[in-house]
Scaffold this motif. Structure first.
Motif, PDB file in Angstrom:
ATOM      1  N   TRP A 242       0.859  -1.156   0.241  1.00  0.00           N
ATOM      2  CA  TRP A 242       0.072  -0.025   0.150  1.00  0.00           C
ATOM      3  C   TRP A 242       0.805   1.256   0.108  1.00  0.00           C
ATOM      4  O   TRP A 242       2.008   1.120   0.739  1.00  0.00           O
ATOM      5  N   PHE A 243       0.536   2.261  -0.785  1.00  0.00           N
ATOM      6  CA  PHE A 243       1.155   3.413  -1.002  1.00  0.00           C
ATOM      7  C   PHE A 243       0.262   4.605  -1.312  1.00  0.00           C
ATOM      8  O   PHE A 243      -0.457   4.582  -2.024  1.00  0.00           O
ATOM      9  N   ARG A 244       0.115   5.449  -0.043  1.00  0.00           N
ATOM     10  CA  ARG A 244      -0.896   6.645  -0.138  1.00  0.00           C
ATOM     11  C   ARG A 244      -2.226   6.299  -0.599  1.00  0.00           C
ATOM     12  O   ARG A 244      -2.836   6.853  -1.408  1.00  0.00           O
ATOM     13  N   GLY A 245      -2.727   4.993   0.272  1.00  0.00           N
ATOM     14  CA  GLY A 245      -4.031   4.691   0.078  1.00  0.00           C
ATOM     15  C   GLY A 245      -4.057   3.702  -1.185  1.00  0.00           C
ATOM     16  O   GLY A 245      -5.400   3.324  -1.511  1.00  0.00           O
ATOM     17  N   GLU A 246      -3.133   3.670  -1.907  1.00  0.00           N
ATOM     18  CA  GLU A 246      -3.518   2.702  -3.242  1.00  0.00           C
ATOM     19  C   GLU A 246      -2.815   1.527  -3.208  1.00  0.00           C
ATOM     20  O   GLU A 246      -1.567   1.297  -2.432  1.00  0.00           O
ATOM     21  N   ARG A 247      -3.271   0.262  -3.911  1.00  0.00           N
ATOM     22  CA  ARG A 247      -2.529  -0.891  -3.613  1.00  0.00           C
ATOM     23  C   ARG A 247      -1.126  -0.677  -4.438  1.00  0.00           C
ATOM     24  O   ARG A 247      -1.298  -0.303  -5.635  1.00  0.00           O
ATOM     25  N   VAL A 248      -0.140  -1.228  -3.934  1.00  0.00           N
ATOM     26  CA  VAL A 248       1.270  -1.488  -4.941  1.00  0.00           C
ATOM     27  C   VAL A 248       1.432  -2.818  -5.049  1.00  0.00           C
ATOM     28  O   VAL A 248       1.680  -3.782  -4.228  1.00  0.00           O
ATOM     29  N   GLY A 249       1.380  -3.295  -6.356  1.00  0.00           N
ATOM     30  CA  GLY A 249       1.764  -4.664  -6.719  1.00  0.00           C
ATOM     31  C   GLY A 249       3.251  -4.629  -6.970  1.00  0.00           C
ATOM     32  O   GLY A 249       3.896  -3.908  -7.857  1.00  0.00           O
ATOM     33  N   SER A 250       3.929  -5.747  -6.424  1.00  0.00           N
ATOM     34  CA  SER A 250       5.344  -5.717  -6.557  1.00  0.00           C
ATOM     35  C   SER A 250       5.528  -6.173  -8.111  1.00  0.00           C
ATOM     36  O   SER A 250       4.933  -6.812  -8.542  1.00  0.00           O
ATOM     37  N   GLY A 251       6.575  -5.477  -8.475  1.00  0.00           N
ATOM     38  CA  GLY A 251       6.820  -5.853  -9.885  1.00  0.00           C
ATOM     39  C   GLY A 251       6.098  -4.934 -10.595  1.00  0.00           C
ATOM     40  O   GLY A 251       6.556  -3.855 -11.418  1.00  0.00           O
ATOM     41  N   THR A 252       4.855  -4.900 -10.738  1.00  0.00           N
ATOM     42  CA  THR A 252       3.817  -4.100 -11.753  1.00  0.00           C
ATOM     43  C   THR A 252       4.090  -2.633 -11.318  1.00  0.00           C
ATOM     44  O   THR A 252       3.977  -1.825 -12.100  1.00  0.00           O
ATOM     45  N   ALA A 253       4.048  -2.373 -10.025  1.00  0.00           N
ATOM     46  CA  ALA A 253       4.238  -0.916  -9.357  1.00  0.00           C
ATOM     47  C   ALA A 253       5.557  -0.450 -10.139  1.00  0.00           C
ATOM     48  O   ALA A 253       5.633   0.745 -10.279  1.00  0.00           O
TER      49      ALA A 253
ATOM     50  N   THR B 240       6.751 -14.035  -2.200  1.00  0.00           N
ATOM     51  CA  THR B 240       7.087 -13.913  -3.445  1.00  0.00           C
ATOM     52  C   THR B 240       6.061 -12.683  -3.815  1.00  0.00           C
ATOM     53  O   THR B 240       5.441 -11.937  -3.111  1.00  0.00           O
ATOM     54  N   CYS B 241       6.291 -12.215  -5.271  1.00  0.00           N
ATOM     55  CA  CYS B 241       5.526 -11.066  -5.656  1.00  0.00           C
ATOM     56  C   CYS B 241       3.846 -11.257  -5.492  1.00  0.00           C
ATOM     57  O   CYS B 241       3.370 -12.464  -5.427  1.00  0.00           O
ATOM     58  N   ASN B 242       3.329 -10.215  -4.938  1.00  0.00           N
ATOM     59  CA  ASN B 242       1.895 -10.389  -4.666  1.00  0.00           C
ATOM     60  C   ASN B 242       1.064 -10.001  -5.871  1.00  0.00           C
ATOM     61  O   ASN B 242      -0.358 -10.060  -5.385  1.00  0.00           O
ATOM     62  N   THR B 243       1.342  -9.974  -7.034  1.00  0.00           N
ATOM     63  CA  THR B 243       0.619  -9.974  -8.039  1.00  0.00           C
ATOM     64  C   THR B 243       0.584 -11.348  -8.721  1.00  0.00           C
ATOM     65  O   THR B 243       1.210 -12.217  -8.355  1.00  0.00           O
ATOM     66  N   MET B 244      -0.052 -11.390  -9.942  1.00  0.00           N
ATOM     67  CA  MET B 244       0.022 -12.674 -10.585  1.00  0.00           C
ATOM     68  C   MET B 244       1.095 -12.952 -11.555  1.00  0.00           C
ATOM     69  O   MET B 244       0.832 -12.774 -12.773  1.00  0.00           O
ATOM     70  N   GLY B 245       2.227 -12.688 -10.995  1.00  0.00           N
ATOM     71  CA  GLY B 245       3.443 -12.727 -11.563  1.00  0.00           C
ATOM     72  C   GLY B 245       3.708 -14.059 -11.902  1.00  0.00           C
ATOM     73  O   GLY B 245       3.212 -15.104 -11.702  1.00  0.00           O
ATOM     74  N   THR B 246       5.204 -14.385 -12.116  1.00  0.00           N
ATOM     75  CA  THR B 246       5.533 -15.654 -12.608  1.00  0.00           C
ATOM     76  C   THR B 246       5.534 -16.824 -11.342  1.00  0.00           C
ATOM     77  O   THR B 246       5.143 -17.696 -11.346  1.00  0.00           O
TER      78      THR B 246
END
Length: 580
Positions: A158-169, A200-206
């Motif tokens: 989370w960054f300033r109220g928004e979701r932060v996806g590892s890698g994607t962000a 691991t990454c919290n997105t649907m990464g590899t």
């Protein structure tokens, strides 16, 4: 499918080391006793190797030593003898030139570790991208009973109220920096928010894709893929996995019993439904080659083409893995596919039950995370396999992460001969490029980089970003991170370094991309292509020695999984000859 259990008790392979009273048995047994193990542990109970990819230089797997203790507890409870074994750990976020270069080395090391040591079954402790396929590949080649337990994803950023996806962000914010929409100080402040817990990454990464592939293949217990790394239920999963591997050894339930053609077809469809990483293609092709399943790029296109992407996760959607777990995780997706007749429901899993038995009672607790079909992110998801005179052996694109308005496009090529050429020129405002152009990157395939790095999602030119443009067509023989997004054509085969047509593309050539028609075409005559190929000379020199030379000489193309030619197939679990 009903699994026929093996007779029990029977003599286990570990008894070739530890059984009896011969000099050799005493040699093997006596040395291990210096760890304080009582004699009755060597009486024929299953020896379980806990193959652990823990490493402080693999941060995604940095908590696996703690998780291994829960696996051990489960093994002890089930009457087994657990022994933890460190194995090769390749981290995508630390290894250079790329962790992909070392996937095959890791798989080879794991295979020989399993075959050369006295284990009857293995728990594959994985996390960061390449550890999951490499350990499954090694286990498939030995065919020793094996089960996967992953470390799990990080908590939401989370960054300033928004979701932060590892890698994607990271990709988004780095483009915002170049476009002048974000300050460097803000970028640095957001850094900690991207990775705020173990996992691991919290997105649907590899990493999460491959965890999902392991579960969809039936190689992990149901629900394994999505539990967050720091959730107590992740430790419960580890302990249950430890219990289960002991019974798998007693039943002689092997990877070859689980990794069937039907299992791979299930996994391909699941990849489409979750909006999974393009990297899954290359890993699954390699894994299939280890068990003798004839899986091809065309299977990926055929089986995934009509699968709607229903998991609303970054980089394709809105949410992150934590919400996916709370919504019900992968069992909900499998149930949805099974109800639609898109799953081989009778495929066997490591639980000893069928795929359908595992998921039939799953409940979707959040239909904004796991969407109804009529609200799918992409009606036709999966992985699009493109062919044409620019990619005779195929190339891949992820529709759920691409821009719909670019799926059919004809544009002027702007060519970068390699990644260094790209880095040297991309920020120059004098570069003749606009958003209608197609960016082409060469010499980044298996032999070309070497190792096929995740550079295919080239950042856009700053002068284009400043216009508010966020996507352009990019074509390369490279890979891209599963956390990345955009209209990116990857894995173009044959690669440029071996003289594929990509090697002779020139700036100014026109290229046509037609994703619905599965076509990737260079608008140059056949005669001109032939003339250019005849005049082509390799840019990549053969390495002098070491692993670089082994890799260069034996790696196959991306279209077949980029495995080593001498590692394809099973070599079995035969006990090596005793030398004492």
């Amino acid at each position: 499918m009903t699994f026929r259990k093996a007779d029990w008790p029977r003599r286990l392979r570990s008894q070739e080391w530890y059984g009896g009273t011969s000099r050799d048995s005493i040699y093997h047994r006596g040395w291990l006793k210096n760890q304080g193990y009582p004699h009755d542990l060597f009486d024929g109970r299953p020896v379980i190797g806990i193959l652990n990819t823990w490493s402080e230089l693999t941060p995604c797997n940095g908590h696996l030593r703690e998780l291994a203790e829960k696996v051990k507890a489960g093994v002890w409870e089930a009457g087994g003898f657990p022994l933890e074994v460190p194995v090769f750990s390749a981290s995508e976020n630390t290894y250079r030139p790329t962790a992909m270069m070392y996937r095959n080395l890791a798989a080879m090391a794991v295979e020989e570790t399993m075959r050369a040591q006295p284990i009857d079954g293995a728990v594959l402790m994985v996390g960061c991208d390449k550890t999951t396929p490499s350990l499954m590949m090694g286990a498939a080649s030995t065919d020793i009973p094996s089960i996967v337990v992953t470390g799990g994803p990080m908590l939401n950023g989370w960054f300033r109220g928004e979701r932060v996806g590892s890698g994607t962000a990271l990709w988004q914010m780095s483009e915002d920096i170049k476009a002048g929409r974000m300050s460097q100080d803000d970028f640095l402040e957001a850094e900690q928010a991207m990775s705020r817990s173990s996992g691991t990454c919290n997105t649907m990464g590899t990493a999460s894709t491959m965890a999902s592939m392991a579960e969809a293949l039936g190689m992990a217990l149901s629900g394994n893929a999505a539990i967050p790394a720091v959730d107590a239920r992740r430790r419960v999963m580890a302990q249950l996995t430890g219990r289960r591997i002991v019974d798998m050894v007693k039943d002689d339930l092997k990877p070859s019993d689980v990794l069937t053609r039907e299992a791979f077809e299930n996994a391909i469809r699941v990849n489409g439904a979750i909006g999974g990483s393009t990297n899954a293609v290359i890993h699954m092709l390699a894994l299939a080659g280890r068990v003798g399943v004839d899986l091809t790029l065309d299977d990926w296109d055929r089986l995934g083409r009509d699968i709607p992407t229903i998991v609303n996760l970054m980089p394709s959607g809105k949410y992150l893995m934590e919400e996916f777990f709370y919504a019900g995780g992968l069992p909900v997706v499998l149930k949805r596919l099974g109800e639609a007749g898109l799953l081989h429901n009778d495929a066997l899993t490591v639980s000893g039950e069928t795929a359908w038995d595992q998921v039939k009672d799953a409940v979707n607790w959040n239909e904004d995370v796991i969407l109804p079909v009529d609200r799918a992110l992409t009606a036709s998801g999966g992985i699009a396999v493109l062919r044409g005179n620019l990619a005779p052996d195929g190339a891949v694109l992820k529709p759920s992460a691409a821009s719909p308005d670019l799926m059919q496009h004809r544009g002027r090529a702007v060519v970068f001969e390699d990644i260094d050429d790209y880095k040297a020129r991309i920020a120059d405002d004098a570069l003749e490029i606009d958003e209608t152009c197609i960016m082409v990157l060469k010499n980044c395939g298996p032999k070309g980089y070497p190792g096929m790095s995740e550079v295919g999602n080239m950042g856009l030119p700053p002068k284009v970003l400043r216009k508010g443009i966020t996507d352009m067509i990019r074509i390369s023989d490279a890979r891209m991170s599963g956390t990345a997004y955009g209209t990116v054509v990857l894995h173009t085969a044959p690669e440029a370094a071996v003289g594929g047509p990509l090697a002779i593309v020139r700036t100014g050539d026109m290229i046509e991309l037609d994703v619905p028609g599965r076509r990737l075409h260079l608008d140059v005559s056949d005669d001109e292509i032939s003339r250019r190929l005849e005049a082509w000379t390799p840019r990549v020199e053969q390495p002098e020695g070491g692993y670089d030379r082994l890799f260069h000489d034996h790696v196959r193309g991306a279209d077949t999984g980029a495995d080593f030619d001498f590692l394809i197939g099973q070599r079995g679990r035969a006990v090596p000859r005793d030398s004492h």
